[in-house]
Design a protein around this motif. Structure first.
Motif, PDB file in Angstrom:
ATOM      1  N   ARG A 162       0.830  -1.210   0.000  1.00  0.00           N
ATOM      2  CA  ARG A 162       0.000   0.000   0.000  1.00  0.00           C
ATOM      3  C   ARG A 162       0.861   1.255   0.000  1.00  0.00           C
ATOM      4  NH1 ARG A 162      -4.420  -0.768   4.685  1.00  0.00           N
ATOM      5  NH2 ARG A 162      -5.365   1.056   3.688  1.00  0.00           N
ATOM      6  N   LEU A 163       1.906   1.228   0.814  1.00  0.00           N
ATOM      7  CA  LEU A 163       2.788   2.390   0.879  1.00  0.00           C
ATOM      8  C   LEU A 163       3.527   2.597  -0.438  1.00  0.00           C
ATOM      9  CD1 LEU A 163       4.205   1.862   4.466  1.00  0.00           C
ATOM     10  CD2 LEU A 163       2.700   3.711   3.727  1.00  0.00           C
ATOM     11  N   LYS A 164       3.920   1.506  -1.052  1.00  0.00           N
ATOM     12  CA  LYS A 164       4.599   1.604  -2.345  1.00  0.00           C
ATOM     13  C   LYS A 164       3.701   2.293  -3.371  1.00  0.00           C
ATOM     14  CE  LYS A 164       6.618  -1.269  -5.997  1.00  0.00           C
ATOM     15  NZ  LYS A 164       6.931  -2.648  -6.431  1.00  0.00           N
ATOM     16  N   LYS A 165       2.425   1.925  -3.403  1.00  0.00           N
ATOM     17  CA  LYS A 165       1.494   2.546  -4.354  1.00  0.00           C
ATOM     18  C   LYS A 165       1.299   4.024  -4.050  1.00  0.00           C
ATOM     19  CE  LYS A 165      -0.977  -1.741  -5.407  1.00  0.00           C
ATOM     20  NZ  LYS A 165      -2.243  -2.506  -5.254  1.00  0.00           N
ATOM     21  N   GLU A 166       1.208   4.365  -2.757  1.00  0.00           N
ATOM     22  CA  GLU A 166       1.085   5.775  -2.375  1.00  0.00           C
ATOM     23  C   GLU A 166       2.326   6.550  -2.823  1.00  0.00           C
ATOM     24  OE1 GLU A 166      -1.301   7.536  -0.528  1.00  0.00           O
ATOM     25  OE2 GLU A 166      -2.689   5.852  -0.608  1.00  0.00           O
ATOM     26  N   GLY A 167       3.499   5.958  -2.596  1.00  0.00           N
ATOM     27  CA  GLY A 167       4.738   6.620  -2.983  1.00  0.00           C
ATOM     28  C   GLY A 167       4.862   6.802  -4.483  1.00  0.00           C
ATOM     29  N   GLU A 168       4.436   5.812  -5.240  1.00  0.00           N
ATOM     30  CA  GLU A 168       4.502   5.915  -6.701  1.00  0.00           C
ATOM     31  C   GLU A 168       3.598   7.033  -7.210  1.00  0.00           C
ATOM     32  OE1 GLU A 168       3.500   1.936  -7.757  1.00  0.00           O
ATOM     33  OE2 GLU A 168       5.589   1.216  -7.687  1.00  0.00           O
ATOM     34  N   ALA A 169       2.408   7.166  -6.621  1.00  0.00           N
ATOM     35  CA  ALA A 169       1.502   8.247  -7.020  1.00  0.00           C
ATOM     36  C   ALA A 169       2.111   9.607  -6.690  1.00  0.00           C
ATOM     37  CB  ALA A 169       0.152   8.082  -6.324  1.00  0.00           C
ATOM     38  N   TRP A 170       2.712   9.704  -5.496  1.00  0.00           N
ATOM     39  CA  TRP A 170       3.356  10.959  -5.098  1.00  0.00           C
ATOM     40  C   TRP A 170       4.491  11.314  -6.062  1.00  0.00           C
ATOM     41  CZ3 TRP A 170       2.486  14.726  -1.517  1.00  0.00           C
ATOM     42  CH2 TRP A 170       3.537  15.611  -1.263  1.00  0.00           C
ATOM     43  N   ASN A 171       5.309  10.340  -6.426  1.00  0.00           N
ATOM     44  CA  ASN A 171       6.447  10.622  -7.303  1.00  0.00           C
ATOM     45  C   ASN A 171       6.022  10.976  -8.722  1.00  0.00           C
ATOM     46  OD1 ASN A 171       8.439  10.428  -5.394  1.00  0.00           O
ATOM     47  ND2 ASN A 171       8.957   8.298  -5.838  1.00  0.00           N
ATOM     48  N   ARG A 172       4.862  10.500  -9.148  1.00  0.00           N
ATOM     49  CA  ARG A 172       4.356  10.943 -10.452  1.00  0.00           C
ATOM     50  C   ARG A 172       4.085  12.444 -10.428  1.00  0.00           C
ATOM     51  NH1 ARG A 172       1.838   5.780 -10.493  1.00  0.00           N
ATOM     52  NH2 ARG A 172      -0.082   6.577  -9.544  1.00  0.00           N
ATOM     53  N   ALA A 173       3.543  12.920  -9.314  1.00  0.00           N
ATOM     54  CA  ALA A 173       3.325  14.365  -9.175  1.00  0.00           C
ATOM     55  C   ALA A 173       4.656  15.103  -9.094  1.00  0.00           C
ATOM     56  CB  ALA A 173       2.476  14.644  -7.935  1.00  0.00           C
ATOM     57  N   TRP A 174       5.619  14.520  -8.385  1.00  0.00           N
ATOM     58  CA  TRP A 174       6.937  15.154  -8.261  1.00  0.00           C
ATOM     59  C   TRP A 174       7.614  15.304  -9.624  1.00  0.00           C
ATOM     60  CZ3 TRP A 174      11.515  12.130  -9.101  1.00  0.00           C
ATOM     61  CH2 TRP A 174      12.701  12.861  -8.963  1.00  0.00           C
ATOM     62  N   ARG A 175       7.539  14.282 -10.458  1.00  0.00           N
ATOM     63  CA  ARG A 175       8.206  14.346 -11.762  1.00  0.00           C
ATOM     64  C   ARG A 175       7.668  15.489 -12.616  1.00  0.00           C
ATOM     65  NH1 ARG A 175       7.753   8.612 -11.004  1.00  0.00           N
ATOM     66  NH2 ARG A 175       9.838   7.706 -10.721  1.00  0.00           N
ATOM     67  N   LYS A 176       6.414  15.842 -12.424  1.00  0.00           N
ATOM     68  CA  LYS A 176       5.819  16.940 -13.188  1.00  0.00           C
ATOM     69  C   LYS A 176       6.000  18.294 -12.512  1.00  0.00           C
ATOM     70  CE  LYS A 176       2.180  14.288 -15.537  1.00  0.00           C
ATOM     71  NZ  LYS A 176       2.590  14.672 -16.906  1.00  0.00           N
ATOM     72  N   ASN A 177       6.386  18.290 -11.229  1.00  0.00           N
ATOM     73  CA  ASN A 177       6.442  19.537 -10.462  1.00  0.00           C
ATOM     74  C   ASN A 177       7.644  19.531  -9.519  1.00  0.00           C
ATOM     75  OD1 ASN A 177       3.521  20.662 -11.118  1.00  0.00           O
ATOM     76  ND2 ASN A 177       3.261  18.513 -10.542  1.00  0.00           N
ATOM     77  N   LYS A 178       8.835  19.307 -10.059  1.00  0.00           N
ATOM     78  CA  LYS A 178      10.021  19.135  -9.223  1.00  0.00           C
ATOM     79  C   LYS A 178      10.412  20.397  -8.463  1.00  0.00           C
ATOM     80  CE  LYS A 178      12.072  15.314 -11.829  1.00  0.00           C
ATOM     81  NZ  LYS A 178      13.264  14.814 -12.547  1.00  0.00           N
ATOM     82  N   SER A 179       9.975  21.553  -8.923  1.00  0.00           N
ATOM     83  CA  SER A 179      10.333  22.793  -8.238  1.00  0.00           C
ATOM     84  C   SER A 179       9.412  23.100  -7.062  1.00  0.00           C
ATOM     85  CB  SER A 179      10.309  23.969  -9.219  1.00  0.00           C
ATOM     86  OG  SER A 179       9.026  24.115  -9.797  1.00  0.00           O
ATOM     87  N   TYR A 180       8.440  22.207  -6.791  1.00  0.00           N
ATOM     88  CA  TYR A 180       7.502  22.439  -5.696  1.00  0.00           C
ATOM     89  C   TYR A 180       7.409  21.274  -4.704  1.00  0.00           C
ATOM     90  CZ  TYR A 180       5.647  26.296  -8.537  1.00  0.00           C
ATOM     91  OH  TYR A 180       5.506  27.446  -9.265  1.00  0.00           O
ATOM     92  N   ILE A 181       7.893  20.098  -5.082  1.00  0.00           N
ATOM     93  CA  ILE A 181       7.587  18.885  -4.322  1.00  0.00           C
ATOM     94  C   ILE A 181       8.866  18.107  -4.013  1.00  0.00           C
ATOM     95  CG2 ILE A 181       6.335  16.679  -4.406  1.00  0.00           C
ATOM     96  CD1 ILE A 181       4.330  18.061  -6.287  1.00  0.00           C
TER      97      ILE A 181
END
Length: 388
Positions: A162-181
């Protein structure tokens, strides 16, 4: 590293593989690939994966995956393991990415002793839990923060997934917004390393946003608030709810920009103990509906953003003038807002009537009456144009 081949056979195998892919023969990529191929000798599974990756001409991404898998074939303290760590870290730095598998059970992180006291130990005594924050080293080169997730046992495979899936979703957002996340590097789920599953994050020398502002009081506080708002809007645009926004979960990068990290995992926990600890730690920022046990929505993030903006301006936690957290939580449930600061220093940092109105709107007891983050950004631009 098991290998029965002669040095000549090793060199012939590597040269043959590189000749088949001339685009990777020269330069840094060629040297990295040569090192990885050398360590794959004697491991047919890894060798097959490497050759498949080369054939698909997606070497950079596959080298990450292959090299990470290769770590489990080496003793964690062996020269081979350390060489693989170093090679992989260099590839990741060049790609600007994190490891593809967020379950870090192959020695990717070395956790150091001398941990910080845990939140739970402050409540129940130091012997209840020694620590929940550690410092570690990621792939032998980068300092990281290792944070224990107190309700997830290290042997709990369901939690790890479950944590792995949460982390993967978070990192998808990070890849698109590296200057904020802030990215999440992954999770350690090995009892011999930590008794709980632990999240791994980069370590930032500037510390948290309030620490940074205390050390750099001339910083444009409204610019910091504006960028936090933009980061939250970016998360919401990716359908991600943070759920624990506060100064302690915002760090400052080397350029002086705030980065949002430490997303909340409480919403997927059924632990009453963890819920209690979480409220003690971050209840002052939480929306009233969260205190009633409801899953946070974007409107709750908006509420917490306003509390965090107030924290940035005052350099103090919300309701700092009330000592007991339980008293604060009762006021939040009743819809009592924090007192409006009157200090000249806080006003100079940017708190005037217009901003207080924006914050008050974000604190509306009815979540449906709160603005969306994109509306908050629009209001901030109206009162503080150009603060980016």
């Amino acid at each position: 590293m098991p290998s029965q081949r002669s040095q000549e056979e090793l060199e012939a195998y590597i040269d043959e593989t590189l000749r088949a892919h001339p685009e990777f023969q020269e330069g840094e990529e060629g040297e990295q690939l040569r090192r990885i191929l050398m360590f794959s000798i004697g491991m047919p599974e890894v060798r097959e994966m490497i050759e498949g990756a080369l054939d698909e001409l997606v070497v950079a991404k596959h080298i990450e995956r292959l090299d990470q898998q290769s770590l489990k074939y080496c003793d964690v303290d062996s020269p081979e393991h350390r060489a693989l760590e170093s090679a992989l870290y260099d590839v990741l730095q060049k790609a600007g990415d994190v490891l593809p598998d967020l379950v870090l059970n192959r020695g990717e992180v070395r956790v150091e002793p001398n941990p910080k006291p845990s939140v739970i130990s402050k409540i129940f005594g130091k012997d209840f839990l020694p620590a929940d924050h550690y410092v570690g080293t990621y792939l032998g080169k980068e300092k990281v923060v290792v944070k224990a997730i107190l309700h997830a046992g290290a042997r709990d495979a369901v939690w790890a997934d479950r944590l792995k899936k949460e982390g993967e979703a978070w990192n998808r957002a990070w890849r698109k917004n590296k200057s904020y996340i802030v990215p999440i590097y992954g999770f350690i789920a090995q009892k011999k390393v930590m008794p709980w599953i632990s999240a791994v994050y980069p370590k930032y020398d500037n510390g948290t946003v309030v620490q940074y502002l205390d050390n750099n009081p001339s910083t444009d506080h409204m610019r910091i608030i504006r960028r936090i708002a933009e980061g939250m809007n970016a998360l919401h645009n990716m359908c991600i709810i943070h759920g624990d926004l506060r100064g302690a979960n915002i760090v400052i990068d080397k350029h002086g920009n705030p980065l949002i990290g430490n997303f909340d995992l409480d919403h997927i926990s059924n632990s009453r103990l963890y819920a209690y600890i979480s409220q003690e730690e971050s209840g002052r920022w939480r929306a009233p509906e969260m205190l009633e046990g409801r899953i946070p929505l974007a409107s709750a993030d908006v509420y917490m953003f306003a509390m965090t903006a107030l924290e940035v301006l005052t350099h103090k936690e919300p309701y700092y003038y009330i000592e007991r957290t339980s008293t604060v939580l009762e006021k939040i449930r009743k819809g009592v807002w924090p007192e409006e600061p009157k200090d000249a220093q806080v006003i100079q940092r940017g708190l005037h009537v217009g901003l207080w109105l924006v914050l008050s709107t974000c604190w509306m007891p009815d979540p449906g009456l709160r603005p969306e983050m994109k509306e908050v950004i629009h209001l901030l631009e109206r009162y503080y144009p150009g603060r980016r």
